[in-house]
Design a protein around this motif. Structure first.
Motif, PDB file in Angstrom:
ATOM      1  N   GLU A 163     -13.289  45.449 -47.381  1.00  0.00           N
ATOM      2  CA  GLU A 163     -13.709  45.304 -46.089  1.00  0.00           C
ATOM      3  C   GLU A 163     -14.998  45.243 -45.978  1.00  0.00           C
ATOM      4  O   GLU A 163     -15.684  43.838 -45.806  1.00  0.00           O
ATOM      5  CB  GLU A 163     -13.325  46.419 -44.914  1.00  0.00           C
ATOM      6  N   GLU A 164     -15.856  45.802 -47.028  1.00  0.00           N
ATOM      7  CA  GLU A 164     -17.411  45.734 -46.351  1.00  0.00           C
ATOM      8  C   GLU A 164     -17.402  44.684 -47.619  1.00  0.00           C
ATOM      9  O   GLU A 164     -18.512  43.590 -47.068  1.00  0.00           O
ATOM     10  CB  GLU A 164     -17.775  47.469 -47.286  1.00  0.00           C
ATOM     11  N   ASN A 165     -16.398  44.251 -48.540  1.00  0.00           N
ATOM     12  CA  ASN A 165     -17.075  42.808 -49.557  1.00  0.00           C
ATOM     13  C   ASN A 165     -17.054  41.236 -48.329  1.00  0.00           C
ATOM     14  O   ASN A 165     -17.801  40.723 -48.244  1.00  0.00           O
ATOM     15  CB  ASN A 165     -16.403  42.582 -50.856  1.00  0.00           C
ATOM     16  N   ASN A 166     -15.770  42.284 -48.158  1.00  0.00           N
ATOM     17  CA  ASN A 166     -15.390  40.522 -47.004  1.00  0.00           C
ATOM     18  C   ASN A 166     -16.303  40.624 -45.824  1.00  0.00           C
ATOM     19  O   ASN A 166     -16.884  38.599 -45.873  1.00  0.00           O
ATOM     20  CB  ASN A 166     -13.564  40.979 -46.278  1.00  0.00           C
ATOM     21  N   ILE A 167     -16.919  41.076 -44.784  1.00  0.00           N
ATOM     22  CA  ILE A 167     -17.965  40.738 -44.557  1.00  0.00           C
ATOM     23  C   ILE A 167     -18.962  40.208 -45.280  1.00  0.00           C
ATOM     24  O   ILE A 167     -19.013  39.409 -44.555  1.00  0.00           O
ATOM     25  CB  ILE A 167     -18.713  43.015 -43.932  1.00  0.00           C
ATOM     26  N   ASN A 168     -19.868  40.506 -46.593  1.00  0.00           N
ATOM     27  CA  ASN A 168     -20.693  40.391 -46.158  1.00  0.00           C
ATOM     28  C   ASN A 168     -20.249  38.969 -47.381  1.00  0.00           C
ATOM     29  O   ASN A 168     -21.541  38.036 -47.342  1.00  0.00           O
ATOM     30  CB  ASN A 168     -21.076  41.460 -47.568  1.00  0.00           C
ATOM     31  N   ASN A 169     -19.245  38.816 -47.516  1.00  0.00           N
ATOM     32  CA  ASN A 169     -19.282  37.357 -47.999  1.00  0.00           C
ATOM     33  C   ASN A 169     -19.443  36.469 -47.143  1.00  0.00           C
ATOM     34  O   ASN A 169     -19.447  35.844 -47.340  1.00  0.00           O
ATOM     35  CB  ASN A 169     -17.298  37.176 -48.542  1.00  0.00           C
ATOM     36  N   GLU A 170     -18.333  36.668 -45.764  1.00  0.00           N
ATOM     37  CA  GLU A 170     -18.840  35.521 -44.697  1.00  0.00           C
ATOM     38  C   GLU A 170     -19.463  36.178 -44.183  1.00  0.00           C
ATOM     39  O   GLU A 170     -20.235  34.279 -43.324  1.00  0.00           O
ATOM     40  CB  GLU A 170     -17.599  36.200 -43.583  1.00  0.00           C
ATOM     41  N   LYS A 171     -20.806  37.023 -44.470  1.00  0.00           N
ATOM     42  CA  LYS A 171     -21.718  36.647 -43.447  1.00  0.00           C
ATOM     43  C   LYS A 171     -22.874  35.738 -44.415  1.00  0.00           C
ATOM     44  O   LYS A 171     -24.409  36.220 -44.427  1.00  0.00           O
ATOM     45  CB  LYS A 171     -22.485  37.471 -43.283  1.00  0.00           C
ATOM     46  N   ASN A 172     -23.556  34.995 -46.295  1.00  0.00           N
ATOM     47  CA  ASN A 172     -23.421  35.026 -46.738  1.00  0.00           C
ATOM     48  C   ASN A 172     -25.027  34.024 -45.824  1.00  0.00           C
ATOM     49  O   ASN A 172     -25.892  33.563 -46.376  1.00  0.00           O
ATOM     50  CB  ASN A 172     -22.667  34.182 -48.009  1.00  0.00           C
ATOM     51  N   TRP A 173     -24.167  33.115 -45.163  1.00  0.00           N
ATOM     52  CA  TRP A 173     -24.727  32.218 -43.928  1.00  0.00           C
ATOM     53  C   TRP A 173     -25.991  32.683 -43.603  1.00  0.00           C
ATOM     54  O   TRP A 173     -27.023  32.500 -43.381  1.00  0.00           O
ATOM     55  CB  TRP A 173     -24.507  31.178 -43.501  1.00  0.00           C
ATOM     56  N   TYR A 174     -25.726  33.726 -43.189  1.00  0.00           N
ATOM     57  CA  TYR A 174     -27.207  34.982 -42.188  1.00  0.00           C
ATOM     58  C   TYR A 174     -28.053  35.240 -43.170  1.00  0.00           C
ATOM     59  O   TYR A 174     -29.746  35.162 -42.983  1.00  0.00           O
ATOM     60  CB  TYR A 174     -26.428  36.109 -42.249  1.00  0.00           C
ATOM     61  N   ASP A 175     -27.496  35.482 -44.106  1.00  0.00           N
ATOM     62  CA  ASP A 175     -28.846  35.804 -45.620  1.00  0.00           C
ATOM     63  C   ASP A 175     -29.857  34.615 -45.263  1.00  0.00           C
ATOM     64  O   ASP A 175     -30.668  34.258 -45.556  1.00  0.00           O
ATOM     65  CB  ASP A 175     -28.151  36.019 -47.070  1.00  0.00           C
ATOM     66  N   ARG A 176     -28.739  33.423 -45.522  1.00  0.00           N
ATOM     67  CA  ARG A 176     -29.919  32.003 -45.661  1.00  0.00           C
ATOM     68  C   ARG A 176     -30.832  31.613 -44.275  1.00  0.00           C
ATOM     69  O   ARG A 176     -31.781  31.324 -44.572  1.00  0.00           O
ATOM     70  CB  ARG A 176     -28.966  30.785 -46.251  1.00  0.00           C
ATOM     71  N   TYR A 177     -30.338  32.136 -43.054  1.00  0.00           N
ATOM     72  CA  TYR A 177     -30.921  31.192 -42.102  1.00  0.00           C
ATOM     73  C   TYR A 177     -31.193  32.522 -41.155  1.00  0.00           C
ATOM     74  O   TYR A 177     -31.802  31.857 -39.898  1.00  0.00           O
ATOM     75  CB  TYR A 177     -29.564  30.131 -41.058  1.00  0.00           C
ATOM     76  N   TYR A 178     -31.532  33.509 -41.343  1.00  0.00           N
ATOM     77  CA  TYR A 178     -31.746  34.686 -40.255  1.00  0.00           C
ATOM     78  C   TYR A 178     -33.080  34.845 -39.556  1.00  0.00           C
ATOM     79  O   TYR A 178     -33.649  34.651 -38.810  1.00  0.00           O
ATOM     80  CB  TYR A 178     -31.485  36.081 -40.765  1.00  0.00           C
ATOM     81  N   LYS A 179     -34.202  34.179 -41.002  1.00  0.00           N
ATOM     82  CA  LYS A 179     -35.699  33.841 -40.454  1.00  0.00           C
ATOM     83  C   LYS A 179     -35.701  32.689 -39.893  1.00  0.00           C
ATOM     84  O   LYS A 179     -36.725  32.661 -38.931  1.00  0.00           O
ATOM     85  CB  LYS A 179     -35.996  33.954 -41.825  1.00  0.00           C
ATOM     86  N   LEU A 180     -34.891  31.681 -39.988  1.00  0.00           N
ATOM     87  CA  LEU A 180     -35.315  30.301 -39.102  1.00  0.00           C
ATOM     88  C   LEU A 180     -34.676  30.879 -38.225  1.00  0.00           C
ATOM     89  O   LEU A 180     -35.302  30.300 -36.777  1.00  0.00           O
ATOM     90  CB  LEU A 180     -34.392  29.648 -40.074  1.00  0.00           C
ATOM     91  N   LEU A 181     -33.533  31.726 -38.128  1.00  0.00           N
ATOM     92  CA  LEU A 181     -32.785  32.173 -35.375  1.00  0.00           C
ATOM     93  C   LEU A 181     -34.006  33.013 -35.780  1.00  0.00           C
ATOM     94  O   LEU A 181     -34.253  32.843 -34.456  1.00  0.00           O
ATOM     95  CB  LEU A 181     -31.381  32.853 -36.082  1.00  0.00           C
ATOM     96  N   LEU A 182     -34.732  34.136 -36.394  1.00  0.00           N
ATOM     97  CA  LEU A 182     -35.748  34.622 -36.275  1.00  0.00           C
ATOM     98  C   LEU A 182     -36.929  34.023 -35.310  1.00  0.00           C
ATOM     99  O   LEU A 182     -37.474  34.569 -34.113  1.00  0.00           O
ATOM    100  CB  LEU A 182     -36.666  35.363 -36.556  1.00  0.00           C
ATOM    101  N   ALA A 183     -36.827  32.767 -35.405  1.00  0.00           N
ATOM    102  CA  ALA A 183     -38.136  31.674 -35.115  1.00  0.00           C
ATOM    103  C   ALA A 183     -37.883  31.365 -34.095  1.00  0.00           C
ATOM    104  O   ALA A 183     -38.382  30.896 -32.943  1.00  0.00           O
ATOM    105  CB  ALA A 183     -38.493  31.068 -36.636  1.00  0.00           C
ATOM    106  N   ILE A 184     -36.405  31.019 -33.620  1.00  0.00           N
ATOM    107  CA  ILE A 184     -36.275  30.492 -32.521  1.00  0.00           C
ATOM    108  C   ILE A 184     -36.465  31.157 -31.128  1.00  0.00           C
ATOM    109  O   ILE A 184     -37.243  30.556 -30.015  1.00  0.00           O
ATOM    110  CB  ILE A 184     -34.447  30.030 -32.792  1.00  0.00           C
ATOM    111  N   PRO A 185     -36.216  32.055 -31.300  1.00  0.00           N
ATOM    112  CA  PRO A 185     -36.706  32.797 -29.653  1.00  0.00           C
ATOM    113  C   PRO A 185     -38.463  33.372 -29.256  1.00  0.00           C
ATOM    114  O   PRO A 185     -39.029  33.270 -28.433  1.00  0.00           O
ATOM    115  CB  PRO A 185     -35.947  34.351 -29.854  1.00  0.00           C
ATOM    116  N   LEU A 186     -38.672  33.947 -30.816  1.00  0.00           N
ATOM    117  CA  LEU A 186     -40.556  33.367 -30.783  1.00  0.00           C
ATOM    118  C   LEU A 186     -40.929  31.908 -29.941  1.00  0.00           C
ATOM    119  O   LEU A 186     -41.997  32.348 -29.571  1.00  0.00           O
ATOM    120  CB  LEU A 186     -40.670  33.720 -32.133  1.00  0.00           C
ATOM    121  N   LEU A 187     -40.637  31.060 -31.286  1.00  0.00           N
ATOM    122  CA  LEU A 187     -40.848  29.684 -30.500  1.00  0.00           C
ATOM    123  C   LEU A 187     -40.606  29.606 -28.690  1.00  0.00           C
ATOM    124  O   LEU A 187     -41.140  28.522 -27.871  1.00  0.00           O
ATOM    125  CB  LEU A 187     -39.960  28.582 -30.570  1.00  0.00           C
ATOM    126  N   ILE A 188     -39.337  29.953 -28.140  1.00  0.00           N
ATOM    127  CA  ILE A 188     -39.046  29.655 -26.505  1.00  0.00           C
ATOM    128  C   ILE A 188     -39.992  30.821 -25.995  1.00  0.00           C
ATOM    129  O   ILE A 188     -40.443  30.553 -24.888  1.00  0.00           O
ATOM    130  CB  ILE A 188     -37.525  30.513 -26.480  1.00  0.00           C
TER     131      ILE A 188
END
Length: 298
Positions: free
Chosen positions: A2-27
């Protein structure tokens, strides 16, 4: 597994979390710019109703055309504000509320002239708040809000005893209040004492999900960072949507409620919406960076 499945499904978060972090800061930056612009135009960060700025509030019972009444009083009382209270079942106007900084007798006489009948205890109610009393009450509420925020910050620092996680929680709470306040100002809503109190309530609401996230990632180190964030998200988003499901119907479908109640519901809904993006985009990103640099990715 289950741990591996969660990590595989959430690989996109590793790529984009810094961009996501910046959006609320801009708002948040945009909201702050708007608030200071609003202050330069009005001399305050909010619009105050008669209970905080001083003035007269007259509630008139009956099905009265609020637009016609407002147009007839606008020339004599430029700051007049007319709100209607409707029956939720029939949609019929049951009362109108007139607010102005004018003295009660002047406003009452003008309304009586429009209605062509005398206002009395049976068909109306009149409240007058002096400017000094209203301003004093407003200052006390703002002081209480600031003290509450400071005490909350002290408790957060005591809980986590680490600068970055604590600042992340405090910043998220600050951003939620700023975002909600800027929208309230943009909508032109005159806040009452109840409206200010709703921002006090937001401090409590805002830290709940942030404490949940930070505690599970920093203190309860079961699984990798992404899975800890994901499990926090499932619990936290359920909490937020449950609260929204309570306040949004009350605001949209119960127009006969006192305006002060509806202000509380609206501000809480705006704050909870801001809480979702600040917790799961800003705070989650900061905590992920912090945990990785501290070697907490077990």
């Amino acid at each position: 597994m289950e741990e591996n499945n969660i990590n595989n499904e959430k690989n996109w978060y590793d790529r984009y979390y810094k961009l996501l972090l910046a959006i609320p800061l801009l708002i948040t930056i945009i909201a702050l710019v708007y608030l200071f612009s609003f202050y330069s135009r009005t001399g305050d960060f909010i619009l105050r109703d008669s209970s905080l700025a001083g003035g007269t509030t007259i509630t008139i019972q009956g099905d009265i055309n609020s637009e016609t009444l407002e147009n007839s009083l606008k020339e004599q009382f430029p700051d007049i504000s007319i709100r209607k209270i409707s029956d939720i079942r029939t949609g019929r106007v049951s009362a109108v509320i007139a607010e102005s900084s004018a003295e009660s007798e002047k406003l009452k006489s003008a309304i009586e002239k429009f209605l062509e009948y005398e206002l009395n205890e049976k068909n109306s109610s009149i409240e007058f708040t002096g400017a000094t009393l209203g301003s004093g009450f407003y200052r006390q509420l703002i002081t209480a809000l600031i003290i509450s925020f400071i005490l909350m910050s002290i408790v957060i620092f005591f809980m986590f005893r680490s600068f970055i996680p604590s600042i992340a929680v405090i910043f998220a709470a600050f951003a939620e209040i700023i975002m909600a306040l800027s929208i309230v100002d943009w909508l032109g809503i005159k806040l009452s004492a109840a409206g200010i109190s709703a921002f006090l309530m937001l401090i409590g609401y805002s830290v709940d999900t942030n404490i949940l996230l930070t505690t599970r990632v920093i203190k309860h180190r079961e699984g990798k960072i992404n899975s800890r964030i994901y499990r926090s998200f499932k619990t936290g988003i359920l909490m937020s949507f449950t609260a929204l499901a309570a306040v949004l119907p009350a605001f949209f479908f119960f127009s006969e409620l006192p305006d002060s109640f509806r202000q509380i519901f609206l501000i809480l809904a705006l704050g909870l919406g801001a809480d979702i993006i600040n917790t799961w985009m800003t705070n989650a990103g900061i905590i992920k960076l912090y945990a990785e640099r501290k070697g907490m990715n077990y």
